[in-house]
Scaffold this motif. Structure first.
Motif, short mmCIF file in Angstrom:
data_model
loop_
_atom_site.label_atom_id
_atom_site.label_comp_id
_atom_site.label_asym_id
_atom_site.label_seq_id
_atom_site.Cartn_x
_atom_site.Cartn_y
_atom_site.Cartn_z
N GLY A 87 0.66 -1.08 0.02
CA GLY A 87 0.00 0.00 0.03
C GLY A 87 0.84 1.37 -0.01
O GLY A 87 0.57 2.24 -0.64
N VAL A 88 1.69 1.23 0.95
CA VAL A 88 2.69 2.47 0.75
C VAL A 88 3.26 2.61 -0.48
O VAL A 88 3.69 3.83 -1.00
CB VAL A 88 3.71 2.38 2.22
N ARG A 89 3.88 1.50 -0.87
CA ARG A 89 4.53 1.81 -2.11
C ARG A 89 3.58 2.25 -3.34
O ARG A 89 4.36 3.06 -4.04
CB ARG A 89 4.93 0.33 -2.59
N ALA A 90 2.65 1.67 -3.32
CA ALA A 90 1.61 2.25 -4.18
C ALA A 90 1.24 3.91 -4.02
O ALA A 90 1.14 4.66 -5.13
CB ALA A 90 0.17 1.49 -4.15
N ILE A 91 1.01 4.00 -2.81
CA ILE A 91 1.02 5.59 -2.40
C ILE A 91 2.05 6.64 -3.09
O ILE A 91 1.97 7.51 -3.49
CB ILE A 91 0.75 5.83 -1.01
N VAL A 92 3.41 5.99 -2.78
CA VAL A 92 4.51 6.85 -3.41
C VAL A 92 4.78 6.71 -4.62
O VAL A 92 5.91 7.50 -5.28
CB VAL A 92 5.67 6.70 -2.40
N GLN A 93 4.23 5.82 -5.21
CA GLN A 93 4.78 5.73 -6.69
C GLN A 93 4.13 6.97 -7.62
O GLN A 93 3.31 7.30 -7.60
CB GLN A 93 3.70 4.32 -7.33
N LYS A 94 5.33 7.14 -8.36
CA LYS A 94 5.06 8.38 -9.17
C LYS A 94 4.67 8.21 -10.67
O LYS A 94 4.22 8.96 -11.34
CB LYS A 94 6.47 9.02 -9.24
N GLU A 95 4.69 6.83 -11.20
CA GLU A 95 4.57 6.64 -12.23
C GLU A 95 3.31 6.08 -12.63
O GLU A 95 3.18 4.78 -12.15
CB GLU A 95 5.88 5.48 -13.20
N PRO A 96 2.23 6.60 -13.15
CA PRO A 96 0.80 5.97 -13.27
C PRO A 96 0.94 4.90 -13.95
O PRO A 96 -0.24 4.01 -14.00
CB PRO A 96 -0.05 7.19 -13.57
N GLY A 97 1.66 5.05 -15.01
CA GLY A 97 1.64 3.81 -16.19
C GLY A 97 1.70 2.36 -15.81
O GLY A 97 1.14 1.47 -16.22
N GLU A 98 2.34 2.16 -14.36
CA GLU A 98 2.50 0.76 -13.74
C GLU A 98 0.90 0.19 -13.45
O GLU A 98 0.76 -0.96 -13.13
CB GLU A 98 3.12 0.92 -12.64
N LEU A 99 0.05 1.21 -13.53
CA LEU A 99 -1.32 0.48 -13.01
C LEU A 99 -2.05 0.02 -14.27
O LEU A 99 -3.15 -0.79 -13.90
CB LEU A 99 -2.23 1.81 -12.69
N SER A 100 -1.63 -0.21 -15.43
CA SER A 100 -2.19 -0.75 -16.38
C SER A 100 -2.62 -2.33 -16.13
O SER A 100 -1.85 -2.99 -15.56
CB SER A 100 -1.43 -0.88 -17.66
N GLU A 101 -3.49 -2.63 -16.86
CA GLU A 101 -4.03 -4.13 -16.67
C GLU A 101 -2.82 -5.47 -16.74
O GLU A 101 -2.72 -6.11 -16.20
CB GLU A 101 -5.17 -4.53 -17.79
N GLY A 102 -2.15 -4.98 -17.94
CA GLY A 102 -1.00 -5.77 -18.12
C GLY A 102 0.27 -5.90 -17.35
O GLY A 102 1.17 -6.62 -17.31
N ASN A 103 0.38 -4.70 -16.44
CA ASN A 103 1.39 -4.55 -15.68
C ASN A 103 1.29 -4.82 -14.02
O ASN A 103 1.86 -4.58 -13.27
CB ASN A 103 2.06 -3.10 -15.69
N GLY A 104 -0.11 -5.34 -13.99
CA GLY A 104 -0.23 -5.70 -12.39
C GLY A 104 0.75 -6.98 -12.00
O GLY A 104 1.59 -7.64 -12.90
N ARG A 105 0.48 -7.32 -10.82
CA ARG A 105 1.31 -8.29 -10.36
C ARG A 105 1.02 -9.75 -10.73
O ARG A 105 -0.12 -10.02 -11.50
CB ARG A 105 1.04 -8.54 -8.81
#
Length: 206
Positions: A87-105
């Motif tokens: 959660g904290v890593r997601a909050i401080v993450q600056k690149e929104p592109g990592e949220l795309s469907e294909g880039n999920g865990r």
């Protein structure tokens, strides 16, 4: 197993599932971060964990869960801290592109997150190993009854979680642009951090 006992169990299962807790928060966060398809994998892990405890209860093995309670305590704390970290890593993450469907865990990691989240959830442990016998006579339960109960668990739990995930994904689809996606990222991280904090707090307070 009577119809009334089945209905009573189904109602209790629905209330347990629909009440926001670590599982709901984690699914909403996953759907916000990586999309609806990714959340389905996590939900599969959550359902597997519930079926694991259901099997324990049906076969009268709840004493095993109690006997290894210290181990489950460590799992709960470790799982909660891991969720806080995500959660904290997601909050401080600056690149929104990592949220795309294909880039999920990766699917396996997402599935295991859902599985261990359920295995470490005190509410689930108490329900199956404590409250379940009040709805059903486990000593007279037949194999066919076990199949019916398992089907109810998968249907109710899966449906409710999918609805939460779909709603989160719908909200995600309405928001576009880097700034908005960063807001989603922060919101998802907040949900995940809250889920982890809730899990750790419940464990420590026991």
């Amino acid at each position: 197993m009577t119809l009334m006992s089945i209905l009573g169990f189904a109602l209790a299962m629905f209330i347990l599932t629909a009440t926001p807790g670590p599982g709901v928060l984690a699914v909403v966060s996953q759907s916000l971060r990586a999309g609806f398809k990714s959340s389905i994998v996590m939900i599969a892990g959550i359902v597997t964990g519930d079926l694991f405890y259901l099997t324990f209860a049906i076969f009268g093995l709840s004493f095993i869960a109690r006997s290894i309670s210290p181990l489950f305590t460590l799992i709960r704390i470790a799982g909660g801290l891991y969720m806080i970290f995500i959660g904290v890593r997601a909050i401080v993450q600056k690149e929104p592109g990592e949220l795309s469907e294909g880039n999920g865990r990766k699917g396996s990691s997402t599935y295991l997150s859902g599985l261990f989240l359920t295995l470490s959830n005190p509410k689930v442990v108490v329900f199956y190993c404590g409250f379940l016998p009040t709805f059903l006579d486990l000593e007279t339960l037949r194999f066919s009854d076990g199949l019916i109960i398992s089907a109810l668990v998968m249907t109710i739990l899966g449906t409710v979680m999918l609805l939460y995930a779909k709603l989160a994904d719908y909200i995600r689809s309405l928001i576009r642009g880097p700034r908005s996606m960063r807001l989603i990222n922060a919101s998802a991280g907040g949900f995940m951090t809250a889920a982890g904090t809730l899990l750790v707090a419940k464990t420590v307070s026991r």
